[in-house]
Design an enzyme around this catalytic site. Structure first.
Site, PDB file in Angstrom:
ATOM      1  N   GLY A 236     -73.884 -11.220  -6.954  1.00 41.69           N
ATOM      2  CA  GLY A 236     -74.894 -10.248  -6.589  1.00 41.69           C
ATOM      3  C   GLY A 236     -76.006 -10.846  -5.744  1.00 41.69           C
ATOM      4  O   GLY A 236     -76.007 -12.034  -5.411  1.00 41.69           O
ATOM      5  N   ASN A 237     -76.965  -9.984  -5.391  1.00 42.98           N
ATOM      6  CA  ASN A 237     -78.126 -10.417  -4.613  1.00 42.98           C
ATOM      7  C   ASN A 237     -79.304  -9.498  -4.892  1.00 42.98           C
ATOM      8  O   ASN A 237     -79.129  -8.349  -5.316  1.00 42.98           O
ATOM      9  CB  ASN A 237     -77.802 -10.473  -3.117  1.00 42.98           C
TER      10      ASN A 237
ATOM     11  N   GLU B 155     -74.964  -9.794   2.276  1.00 43.17           N
ATOM     12  CA  GLU B 155     -75.218  -8.355   2.202  1.00 43.17           C
ATOM     13  C   GLU B 155     -76.592  -7.987   2.765  1.00 43.17           C
ATOM     14  O   GLU B 155     -77.113  -6.906   2.499  1.00 43.17           O
ATOM     15  CB  GLU B 155     -75.129  -7.873   0.752  1.00 43.17           C
TER      16      GLU B 155
ATOM     17  N   HIS C 106     -78.374  -5.774  -6.251  1.00 43.14           N
ATOM     18  CA  HIS C 106     -76.928  -5.562  -6.066  1.00 43.14           C
ATOM     19  C   HIS C 106     -76.214  -6.537  -6.993  1.00 43.14           C
ATOM     20  O   HIS C 106     -76.379  -7.756  -6.872  1.00 43.14           O
ATOM     21  CB  HIS C 106     -76.531  -5.819  -4.618  1.00 43.14           C
TER      22      HIS C 106
ATOM     23  N   HIS D  96     -72.608  -7.256  -9.828  1.00 42.79           N
ATOM     24  CA  HIS D  96     -71.215  -6.956 -10.177  1.00 42.79           C
ATOM     25  C   HIS D  96     -71.105  -6.857 -11.693  1.00 42.79           C
ATOM     26  O   HIS D  96     -70.151  -7.363 -12.286  1.00 42.79           O
ATOM     27  CB  HIS D  96     -70.283  -8.044  -9.639  1.00 42.79           C
TER      28      HIS D  96
ATOM     29  N   HIS E  27     -66.160  -2.923  -5.855  1.00 42.80           N
ATOM     30  CA  HIS E  27     -67.125  -3.968  -5.486  1.00 42.80           C
ATOM     31  C   HIS E  27     -68.148  -4.202  -6.601  1.00 42.80           C
ATOM     32  O   HIS E  27     -68.087  -5.185  -7.315  1.00 42.80           O
ATOM     33  CB  HIS E  27     -67.827  -3.565  -4.178  1.00 42.80           C
TER      34      HIS E  27
END
Length: 733
Positions: A24-25, A77, A96, A98, A160
């Site tokens: 993630g970010n 991203e 963001h 997962h 995703h």
């Protein structure tokens, strides 16, 4: 600060188990810029430092900077994040991830319907599925952009992960956590009895969603209506009082203003502040402020509670700080005040402005004591310091050929208006709306709120204000129309102005404004009255008249004319204009206007004024205080920029304004806005004033400050550190 938010968000999500290693970010908008801070690519979030976080622009391009990410590249991203920020001005943080349960729905490509009103209230009408596209591609960024326009705050990306957005970092993390909670519940419902998952009624969904949209609109306006903040480089050296040269006898002493204010730009910023919703302390921070008063100011609370039984409202002075209750001060010295509980505060109230030398200034006190030891505070007859005060005023303000001492600024305004009417034979008086000229009947009109006429005139007969008119601030066209209208009513006796603008420059005037008013007064045969109750001597020894190079017919003094001692006030001007002020038992009944006061021109006040003006000249106090005001203002602008706040800081020398609510900028040109927002904006101003006090800084109503000779660079820097602590607790920071 945005970088720090990113690190803090990563730590929180790691602690809660939502991130695993580099999955993630996270990003946070940089306030006031088309930039955002984002996590670097392929980096262990548990080891992340602030300097590792990358800065990216709204086109998705990395913006390397000194002291920044040191060779690290932003998340792949970053284009997706950029598209969201461009599309949604209400979004200030993005997560963001997962996370497992929401990701399961990403594999099922199952949107989450409106299961609970809580979900809709924070996440939106539904948690939609964003069409699949390969990670890190422009295709995925565009797919996300298409969905976020819905106004929802959580989305599932097919095959995703998830995206959650928020108005601030804590809300983005909350929305992400709520999404995982809702995902677990929905998956369990699907597996336990497929096809029989019930949603909340559509009506409830719409009510909850409308509340969400209202909140988003409020936050969006804070971004859209904001103006580019004043940029202060991190390494900029702040102005210093040490830059003021020592005074040599006979030289021009100068004035408090090093560079005149950019009035159009300042007014643009103030209007942008008023256009936005209020933004004050977080609820928990406000509770801490109130707790300070309850636990650290018990002696003040006890005595002011007693005072309510004998004093209306519990305090005598209009400037007394009174939220959540008044502070009782036992000691004032230089730049500091000490209350009954022993708490020490930096004093930017300075009694409302008169103590330009600082509070309780020893050299003046000692010399005044010598005079009073001989004469006492009052004699009822002539005393030499009446003349000495008039002479020293004339020495530095040659346009004040004669000076009549009175008891206060209010009395001086009353006398000046009466003198103008007697001298011109005309009756009408024009003031600038929003200005405060004391509490006499004639001028309690258009008080504080331009266009409000008699809103604050309770207890004053209509006839007392029947010959008073107001013009809007800066509006020379309206002033001229009022002068023309008054011709039909017998003419205008006087126009009275605060030369820096109403309420000590709360609505600052353009530099040429006073000269233009002087010209109009000459054209229509009206006398020009300068109200220099605040600006006299504080601006410089020549007053505002000397600074602007504009000579009024009459000048009103107060506050500073006795250096902070009581019975401070008077009227001065050219000999011809002052001729109606003759006094004493001269037998000329009807030749002079009636003014007086048993304690007017007493030895105590006149001697104090004389010695204070001497000391201001010796120390160049107005210029030193002005430089302290420059340092304070520039430091405040740096903090406002640092935290991305909509607040406005500006100064006219030692008169410093810090507007957080803009309540003083409301007027009757927008009466609905005034009616709707006046209370909330006033409350915010009071709360911020309390927060400053709880952090050791006393201001005038949380929006104005007066600096003095006592404000060294160290005092100002101490104050800025305290303001830093307060601003860090503002909602959304």
């Amino acid at each position: 600060m945005s970088r720090q938010h990113v690190v803090d968000m990563c730590r929180t999500m790691l602690d809660r188990g939502y991130l695993k290693a580099t999955e993630g970010n996270v990003s946070v908008r940089v306030p006031g810029h088309e930039l955002y801070a984002v996590t670097p690519s392929n980096y262990d979030y548990d080891k992340m430092r602030v300097e590792d976080v990358c800065i990216v622009d709204f086109q998705g391009k990395h913006v390397p900077d000194e002291g920044g990410a040191g060779g690290l590249v932003p998340s792949i991203e970053c284009g997706m994040h950029a598209n969201i920020y461009r599309e949604r001005p209400d979004v200030n943080a993005i997560v963001h991830t997962h996370q497992p349960y929401a990701s399961a729905l990403a594999f099922l490509r199952k949107p989450i319907p409106a299961l609970t009103d809580e979900q809709v209230r924070f996440l939106g009408k539904e948690v939609a599925i964003i069409d699949y596209a390969p990670s890190g591609t422009g295709f995925l960024a565009k797919n996300v952009q298409k969905k976020v326009v819905s106004g929802d705050n959580a989305f599932i990306i097919a095959n995703h992960g998830v995206v959650a957005v928020g108005t601030d970092p804590s809300r983005a993390v909350f929305n992400m956590a709520l999404l995982e909670k809702v995902s677990i519940a929905y998956l369990m419902a699907l597996t336990s009895e497929a096809g029989k998952v019930y949603t909340i009624p559509a009506t409830i969904r719409e009510i909850a969603f409308s509340k969400l949209k209202k909140d988003e609109k409020r936050i969006a306006s804070q971004i859209v209506d904001a103006v580019e903040p004043v940029r202060v480089p991190e390494d900029e050296v702040l102005p210093s009082v040490a830059e003021v040269p020592e005074v040599t006898p006979g030289e021009d002493l100068g004035y408090m203003i090093s560079e005149y204010l950019d009035v159009p730009d300042t007014m643009r910023r103030l209007k942008a502040l008023v256009a936005q919703p209020v933004r004050g302390l977080r609820h928990d921070a406000l509770l801490d402020v109130l707790n300070y008063f309850e636990t650290k100011c018990t002696a003040s609370k006890e005595i002011t509670e007693r005072a309510k039984r004998r004093i209306p409202g519990g305090v005598q002075h209009n400037l007394a700080f009174n939220y959540p209750f008044p502070l009782a001060i036992d000691k004032a010295e230089g730049a500091h005040l000490t209350d009954r509980d022993g708490n020490v505060y930096i004093d930017f109230l300075q009694a409302g402005g008169p103590t330009i030398l600082g509070s309780n200034y020893g050299p003046v006190n000692e010399r005044v004591a010598e005079v009073i030891k001989e004469s006492g505070p009052v004699t009822g007859l002539f005393h030499e310091y009446e003349l000495k005060l008039a002479e020293i005023i004339n020495q530095y303000m040659p346009h004040i050929e004669m000076y009549r001492s009175l008891g206060s600024g209010t009395e001086a305004v009353m006398a000046a208006v009466r003198a103008a009417r007697a001298k011109t034979g005309k009756k009408m008086v024009i003031k600038v709306g929003g200005a405060y000229h004391g509490w006499s009947d004639t001028v309690v009109y258009g008080l504080r709120v331009p266009g409000s006429f008699r809103m604050n005139a309770k207890g004053i007969p209509w006839g007392a204000t029947g010959r008073t008119r107001e013009a809007f601030p800066h509006d020379l066209g309206t002033l001229k129309r009022k002068l023309i209208e008054n011709r039909l009513r017998g003419g205008t006796a006087a126009v009275i102005v605060e030369p820096f603008g109403p309420e000590s420059g709360t609505r600052p005037v353009p530099h040429g404004y006073n000269a233009a008013v002087r010209k109009l007064c000459d054209e229509f045969g009206a006398m020009l009255i300068f109200d220099e109750v605040v600006t006299g001597f504080r601006t410089g020894l020549g007053g505002a008249a000397g600074y602007f190079g504009v000579t009024p017919d009459l000048t009103v003094f107060g506050k500073a004319v006795s250096g902070g001692y009581p019975m401070a006030g008077g009227v001065g001007g050219k000999s011809e204009a002052m001729s109606v002020f003759g006094s004493g038992l001269d037998g000329k009944s009807g030749a002079h206007i009636q003014v007086g006061g048993t304690l007017s021109a007493n030895p105590l006040s006149c001697a104090a004024g004389y010695f204070a003006i001497q000391e201001m000249a010796r120390t160049n106090a107005p210029v030193v205080a002005g430089k302290a005001g420059d340092r304070l203002t520039r430091g405040l602008q740096k903090l406002i920029d640092k935290y991305g706040l909509p607040y406005v800081a500006y100064n006219q020398g030692s008169i410093v304004h810090l507007e957080c609510s803009g309540v003083m900028l409301l007027d009757m040109r927008s009466p609905i806005k005034l009616l709707k927002e006046n209370k909330a904006r006033k409350t915010l101003m009071e709360q911020m004033g309390a927060a400053y006090a709880a952090h050791g800084v006393i201001t005038l109503a949380g929006s104005r400050m007066y600096t003095s000779l006592a404000d060294t660079d160290e005092v100002i820097d101490d104050a800025l550190n305290r303001f830093d602590q307060v601003f860090a607790q503002v909602e959304g920071v």
